[in-house]
Design a protein around this motif. Sequence first.
Motif, PDB file in Angstrom:
ATOM      1  N   THR A 125      -8.506 -47.220   7.520  1.00 51.65           N
ATOM      2  CA  THR A 125      -8.223 -47.306   9.045  1.00 51.65           C
ATOM      3  C   THR A 125      -7.560 -46.108   9.454  1.00 51.65           C
ATOM      4  O   THR A 125      -7.010 -46.186  10.974  1.00 51.65           O
ATOM      5  N   ARG A 126      -7.154 -45.125   9.005  1.00 50.86           N
ATOM      6  CA  ARG A 126      -6.623 -43.983   9.616  1.00 50.86           C
ATOM      7  C   ARG A 126      -7.117 -42.551   8.972  1.00 50.86           C
ATOM      8  O   ARG A 126      -7.462 -42.524   7.767  1.00 50.86           O
ATOM      9  N   ARG A 127      -6.876 -41.605   9.704  1.00 50.94           N
ATOM     10  CA  ARG A 127      -7.444 -40.194   9.106  1.00 50.94           C
ATOM     11  C   ARG A 127      -6.353 -39.826   8.309  1.00 50.94           C
ATOM     12  O   ARG A 127      -4.907 -39.933   8.801  1.00 50.94           O
ATOM     13  N   ARG A 128      -6.576 -39.065   7.163  1.00 53.35           N
ATOM     14  CA  ARG A 128      -5.543 -38.409   6.488  1.00 53.35           C
ATOM     15  C   ARG A 128      -5.473 -36.905   6.778  1.00 53.35           C
ATOM     16  O   ARG A 128      -6.427 -36.319   7.285  1.00 53.35           O
ATOM     17  N   PRO A 129      -4.025 -36.385   6.892  1.00 47.57           N
ATOM     18  CA  PRO A 129      -4.243 -34.954   7.083  1.00 47.57           C
ATOM     19  C   PRO A 129      -4.731 -33.979   6.218  1.00 47.57           C
ATOM     20  O   PRO A 129      -5.033 -34.387   4.830  1.00 47.57           O
ATOM     21  N   VAL A 130      -5.624 -33.025   6.479  1.00 53.12           N
ATOM     22  CA  VAL A 130      -6.105 -32.151   5.818  1.00 53.12           C
ATOM     23  C   VAL A 130      -4.929 -31.252   5.004  1.00 53.12           C
ATOM     24  O   VAL A 130      -3.983 -31.086   5.216  1.00 53.12           O
ATOM     25  N   PRO A 131      -5.181 -30.950   3.351  1.00 56.89           N
ATOM     26  CA  PRO A 131      -4.058 -30.461   2.894  1.00 56.89           C
ATOM     27  C   PRO A 131      -3.633 -29.052   3.456  1.00 56.89           C
ATOM     28  O   PRO A 131      -4.380 -28.388   4.213  1.00 56.89           O
ATOM     29  N   ARG A 132      -2.412 -28.983   3.683  1.00 57.21           N
ATOM     30  CA  ARG A 132      -1.570 -27.692   4.227  1.00 57.21           C
ATOM     31  C   ARG A 132      -0.554 -26.996   3.336  1.00 57.21           C
ATOM     32  O   ARG A 132       0.617 -26.934   3.386  1.00 57.21           O
ATOM     33  N   LEU A 133      -1.101 -26.655   2.059  1.00 56.91           N
ATOM     34  CA  LEU A 133      -0.364 -26.261   0.977  1.00 56.91           C
ATOM     35  C   LEU A 133      -0.112 -24.680   1.145  1.00 56.91           C
ATOM     36  O   LEU A 133      -1.176 -24.142   1.723  1.00 56.91           O
ATOM     37  N   ALA A 134       0.854 -24.260   0.833  1.00 54.16           N
ATOM     38  CA  ALA A 134       1.001 -22.433   0.991  1.00 54.16           C
ATOM     39  C   ALA A 134       0.595 -22.134   2.177  1.00 54.16           C
ATOM     40  O   ALA A 134      -0.076 -21.354   2.498  1.00 54.16           O
ATOM     41  N   PRO A 135       1.371 -22.828   3.254  1.00 55.02           N
ATOM     42  CA  PRO A 135       1.040 -22.523   4.740  1.00 55.02           C
ATOM     43  C   PRO A 135       1.141 -21.009   5.111  1.00 55.02           C
ATOM     44  O   PRO A 135       0.333 -20.399   5.901  1.00 55.02           O
ATOM     45  N   HIS A 136       2.321 -20.538   4.715  1.00 56.31           N
ATOM     46  CA  HIS A 136       2.758 -19.219   5.112  1.00 56.31           C
ATOM     47  C   HIS A 136       1.804 -18.212   4.566  1.00 56.31           C
ATOM     48  O   HIS A 136       1.333 -17.383   5.185  1.00 56.31           O
ATOM     49  N   LEU A 137       1.309 -18.376   3.157  1.00 56.82           N
ATOM     50  CA  LEU A 137       0.529 -17.433   2.555  1.00 56.82           C
ATOM     51  C   LEU A 137      -1.036 -17.625   3.127  1.00 56.82           C
ATOM     52  O   LEU A 137      -1.554 -16.517   3.133  1.00 56.82           O
ATOM     53  N   ALA A 138      -1.336 -18.909   3.464  1.00 56.17           N
ATOM     54  CA  ALA A 138      -2.531 -18.825   3.936  1.00 56.17           C
ATOM     55  C   ALA A 138      -2.769 -18.548   5.238  1.00 56.17           C
ATOM     56  O   ALA A 138      -3.823 -17.852   5.696  1.00 56.17           O
ATOM     57  N   ARG A 139      -1.889 -18.542   6.103  1.00 55.68           N
ATOM     58  CA  ARG A 139      -1.901 -17.901   7.519  1.00 55.68           C
ATOM     59  C   ARG A 139      -1.919 -16.475   7.208  1.00 55.68           C
ATOM     60  O   ARG A 139      -2.900 -15.700   8.147  1.00 55.68           O
ATOM     61  N   GLN A 140      -1.274 -15.738   6.407  1.00 56.44           N
ATOM     62  CA  GLN A 140      -1.399 -14.283   6.258  1.00 56.44           C
ATOM     63  C   GLN A 140      -2.680 -13.900   5.941  1.00 56.44           C
ATOM     64  O   GLN A 140      -3.151 -13.051   6.281  1.00 56.44           O
ATOM     65  N   ALA A 170      -5.494 -15.598   6.289  1.00 53.62           N
ATOM     66  CA  ALA A 170      -6.536 -15.712   7.303  1.00 53.62           C
ATOM     67  C   ALA A 170      -6.409 -14.719   8.477  1.00 53.62           C
ATOM     68  O   ALA A 170      -7.385 -14.121   9.136  1.00 53.62           O
ATOM     69  N   ASN A 171      -5.122 -14.202   8.747  1.00 53.35           N
ATOM     70  CA  ASN A 171      -4.909 -13.484   9.872  1.00 53.35           C
ATOM     71  C   ASN A 171      -5.536 -11.959   9.410  1.00 53.35           C
ATOM     72  O   ASN A 171      -5.753 -11.188  10.348  1.00 53.35           O
ATOM     73  N   ALA A 172      -5.110 -11.713   8.109  1.00 52.50           N
ATOM     74  CA  ALA A 172      -5.717 -10.286   7.370  1.00 52.50           C
ATOM     75  C   ALA A 172      -7.087 -10.027   7.545  1.00 52.50           C
ATOM     76  O   ALA A 172      -7.629  -8.998   7.417  1.00 52.50           O
ATOM     77  N   ALA A 173      -7.877 -11.221   7.328  1.00 51.98           N
ATOM     78  CA  ALA A 173      -9.351 -11.047   7.344  1.00 51.98           C
ATOM     79  C   ALA A 173      -9.883 -11.930   7.968  1.00 51.98           C
ATOM     80  O   ALA A 173     -10.435 -13.183   7.609  1.00 51.98           O
ATOM     81  N   PRO A 174     -10.093 -12.247   9.468  1.00 53.37           N
ATOM     82  CA  PRO A 174     -10.493 -13.248  10.421  1.00 53.37           C
ATOM     83  C   PRO A 174     -12.035 -13.616  10.157  1.00 53.37           C
ATOM     84  O   PRO A 174     -12.422 -14.608  10.408  1.00 53.37           O
ATOM     85  N   ASP A 175     -12.664 -12.561   9.698  1.00 53.49           N
ATOM     86  CA  ASP A 175     -14.019 -12.705   9.634  1.00 53.49           C
ATOM     87  C   ASP A 175     -14.484 -13.483   8.338  1.00 53.49           C
ATOM     88  O   ASP A 175     -15.494 -14.003   7.978  1.00 53.49           O
ATOM     89  N   ARG A 176     -13.625 -13.658   7.261  1.00 48.49           N
ATOM     90  CA  ARG A 176     -13.889 -14.231   6.160  1.00 48.49           C
ATOM     91  C   ARG A 176     -13.592 -15.821   6.283  1.00 48.49           C
ATOM     92  O   ARG A 176     -12.557 -16.056   6.514  1.00 48.49           O
ATOM     93  N   SER A 177     -14.414 -16.787   5.657  1.00 48.54           N
ATOM     94  CA  SER A 177     -14.227 -18.129   5.913  1.00 48.54           C
ATOM     95  C   SER A 177     -13.736 -18.601   4.670  1.00 48.54           C
ATOM     96  O   SER A 177     -12.881 -19.608   4.612  1.00 48.54           O
ATOM     97  N   VAL A 178     -13.819 -17.944   3.555  1.00 52.58           N
ATOM     98  CA  VAL A 178     -13.258 -18.405   2.116  1.00 52.58           C
ATOM     99  C   VAL A 178     -12.346 -17.543   1.548  1.00 52.58           C
ATOM    100  O   VAL A 178     -12.774 -16.287   1.202  1.00 52.58           O
TER     101      VAL A 178
END
Length: 651
Positions: free
Chosen positions: A213-228, A230-238
């Motif tokens: 009956t509710r949506r669960r949050p998408v995993p958000r582990l290692a948020p600082h490292l993940a952000r770095q 993603a920002n370093a290679a914005p054209d890469r999806s994985v």
Amino acid sequence: MAPAPPSTVVLDRNGALLRAFTDQSGRWRLPVTLAEVDPNFIALLIAYEDKRFRHHIGVDPQAAGRALFQGVTSGRIVSGASTLTMQTVRLLTERRERTLLRKAEEAARAIQLERRLSKDEILRIYLNNAPYGGNIEGIRAASLAYFGREPARLTLAQSALLIALPQSPETRRPDRDAEAARIARERVLARLAERGIITARDAAEAEREPIPTRRRPVPRLAPHLARQLANAAPDRSVHNTTLDRDWQASLEALASQRVDLIGPKVSAAILVADIDNGAIRASVGAAKFLDENRAGFVDMVTAVRSPGSTLKPFIYGLAIEAGLIAPMTLLEDTPTTFAGYEPENFDTTFRGLVTATEALRQSLNVPAIALLDAIGAVRLAVRLQTAGARVDLPVGYEPSLAIGLGGFGTRLIDLAALYTALARDGRPVALRVTDDAMPRRPGRLLEERAAKAVSAILSGMLPPRNAPPGEIAYKTGTSYGNRDAWAIGYDAKHVVAVWVGRPDGTPIASLTGWTDAAPILFDAFARIGIERRSAPPLPVATADLPPPLRQFMPRRTVSGGGGSAPRPRNALSIAFPPADARVSLSRGDGSRAPLVARVLGLPVDVWLLDGRPQSVHPNRRSAQIDVPPGEHTLTVVAADGSSERVTFSVD
């Protein structure tokens, strides 16, 4: 006609999801392969939606004939004839009209698609783009949002709901209308049972499973490292990383629990790395990423801070390497001034004569600065930089004795890398978070014997209360003003580095490495599992050391009145062998001659080859030493404590 770009995802070392980002339109569209989807779900999907999918050319003639006849006789669309291929075409073109002309166009494009792609490729596109309500697209995002799990393993009830949702994703959303979702799921189960795909009993059991009956949050582990990443290679999806999802989740929880006990606005950072290859296994940049009061958005793994006393092991290592001390050499811990610099211990008391082992374990400041004064602050800074560490000093300033107590800036990730040198016999390993990273190979930090001696000392550090002793080698540190608390340790397999403090640098009166960072360090090791190190070698007793190594005589004398006077020293230098020389000791008959070493200046009391005392009478300026082929270090120590060393090789 091309699939929409997927969301950016960051994965752990085994491909498990750590963090995902919405695409530019704000949709969750997480990439997935057929191998990552439950094969039972795929079989049920084909059986329900398009049972002849594996055999038709994009359209199902039987279903199309039935739908056409019903449409002509009734004047409207009564039953669908859309194959999975036609539904994939609809997803790629994002057109939703339900007219006969539109159906004919979809059929033509489906035939074209079948000529270009394999059946599995068409299925993959469908599974990545099917709508599941709101901004959820693709089975992976849907499975995580509604069930909190990857689609690799799904129950029958979950599979039935995921089959039903794409047909009318908004009206059947379980988080909006659970009853509509339940009815749609039961319709799928009933049809599968009618066709003999599942049993009536299986369908009945699946109907009893609750609807989410509710949506669960998408995993958000290692948020600082993940952000770095993603920002370093914005054209890469994985983005594939070396992290371990379970360790990351456990240590993020540990940091959050601990800071609540320490105080307001406090954050914590934890880094775990593999000693053998430098792979970072966990990187907790802050205790609570979304807590603005704790500045959780600041990555304290890469923030530049004062390292406090965490560098003392390298001071002692360089002093051992230079032949100035041994682990049981006596050092003076008394009030001393070094050219106007007057260090004092954390508790403002002095211990008098202590061994080097006791001085390092108790983190005494005066003995450490006396040793740094002898080896040189610049030498320490250069060694740290050669080993790959960041050494931040104010513009125009040269390294001074203050760096021995944390008088410069460095990062938690740098300290972790430096401590790998102690675990690896003096050679650090560059830390990395992706397998495609090619970090610069760091230079040697300490000679092997010095690294082993320091490791033996740190292995005997008293653990925090309720922690088992002797299982890890570690050191704590507290920066000036109680702004930063540190604890870095290692076992046979991993190095763990911990920082605690306030990201804005505000002092905390009771904060120390021992009381706040060390318990987190030991708890972190307990969570990842300790790989025991081999027992350290027993140190040579003070009385059994050569006379010049029994007590270290600093270059500055103790002064109770605050003054100091330099101890005079005569020049001492090694005349032979020269530094970095290649020496041939082979005789004509195939035997090897001894090395005849010579010094200039003061006579030598102690001769050491690769750290081992040689049988040479004291007060000599030359010595015959048997040296095997290979690279060696010769260290000489005069009666006044001065020393020199050279590295050379024998053919």
